[in-house]
Scaffold this active site. Sequence first.
Site, PDB file in Angstrom:
ATOM      1  N   GLU A 101       6.295  -5.261   7.694  1.00  0.00           N
ATOM      2  CA  GLU A 101       5.572  -4.226   8.447  1.00  0.00           C
ATOM      3  C   GLU A 101       6.168  -3.930   9.814  1.00  0.00           C
ATOM      4  O   GLU A 101       6.049  -2.800  10.311  1.00  0.00           O
ATOM      5  CB  GLU A 101       4.093  -4.629   8.589  1.00  0.00           C
ATOM      6  N   GLY A 137       0.202  -4.712   0.543  1.00  0.00           N
ATOM      7  CA  GLY A 137      -1.021  -4.645  -0.235  1.00  0.00           C
ATOM      8  C   GLY A 137      -1.064  -5.631  -1.385  1.00  0.00           C
ATOM      9  O   GLY A 137      -2.137  -6.114  -1.770  1.00  0.00           O
ATOM     10  N   ASP A 180      -0.793  -6.950   7.876  1.00  0.00           N
ATOM     11  CA  ASP A 180      -2.253  -6.845   7.798  1.00  0.00           C
ATOM     12  C   ASP A 180      -2.760  -7.440   6.486  1.00  0.00           C
ATOM     13  O   ASP A 180      -2.235  -8.433   6.028  1.00  0.00           O
ATOM     14  CB  ASP A 180      -2.684  -5.393   8.012  1.00  0.00           C
ATOM     15  N   GLY A 190       0.836  -1.186   0.000  1.00  0.00           N
ATOM     16  CA  GLY A 190       0.000   0.000   0.000  1.00  0.00           C
ATOM     17  C   GLY A 190       0.876   1.243   0.000  1.00  0.00           C
ATOM     18  O   GLY A 190       2.072   1.180   0.306  1.00  0.00           O
TER      19      GLY A 190
END
Length: 354
Positions: free
Chosen positions: A137, A114, A145, A65
């Site tokens: 992350e 993402g 996530d 992302g």
Amino acid sequence: MEPEVLLETRGEAGVITLNRPKALNALNLDMVREILPQLRIWAKDPAVTRVIIKGAGERAFCAGGDVRALHDLGRAGHVDQAVQFWREEYVLNAYIGSFPKPYISLIDGICMGGGFGLSAHGQYRVAGDRYMFAMPEVNIGLFPDVGGSHVLPRLPGAFGLFLALTATRIHAAEAHACGLATHVAHTAAFPALEEALCSGMDVETALAEHCIVPGDGAFAAHLDFIAETFGEKSLPAIFSRLEDAAGAGGAHAEFAATCLKAMRAASPTSLLLVMEQMRQGAQKNLDDCMRMELRMVSRVAAGNDFYEGVRAVLVDKDNKPQWKPARLEDVNPADIAHHFDPIPEELQLLAPGA
């Protein structure tokens, strides 16, 4: 300007092309808002029997992302706008997991964050020669996530927790060995595979004709050690095993030292969040994992470490994040638990195939 995502129907396939090659096809909110409605249309279109997703260019499928933009929103006081991206992205991730037709990801190049969310929940995941996967992350004060809490705990031999805590990069053979990739194909075979899929050839047949059997991968000699070490129930126990192995001078010493170095550089809060999300995620379905992750990211977006991590890695690029707290032993267990508490606006997901 070029469209950031290309959506077309070719033969029997709906084809999604992530089209930001200069940005390594990083996912943004506009792209999410284009992909999800088109998937819903294809789900109901009898002429479309499968969906293919790929990335433009030679470097990346999707490198994640657009966390720099999310960092900038939060720093400017627009935390709600940052959380809105995650909210809509998670709806898309969950919808892919319930998509009623074969969903084939052609992953050649970088696949992180993402990109994992766009591919991991689909039925087929084909890794090419340039495939490189990581969930880094913890290095930016976040956590794996986009459904990482569902997928990673289910990888064999605690390999998912190993990837989550160490941000280790893996390639096609390792991804196939652990199940992140269902198939492996040479990059040169991707166009013919895509053409076969678009022509309406049976998906399994097309994959069998164009894919290869990869080797064991770079971590074959360490799999038992990974399973034993990262199978421990607490972070201190994992650190202890790694420290013992690194000091013992055996076959796993260098590997253990590398893991230790990576984990010691990560956000202590993120490491502890990973332990709890993997524990809870192992017992939840994908939809409930996505709801849990929105709770978590809502708290992360209101904290310190995400902004500090992005600053250190992507903004100032000094790679010297000042984590708060800076030591594992100073992280309050109540603060970790709070990340999992209900939020005023829980995630609302689409019905399967809706």
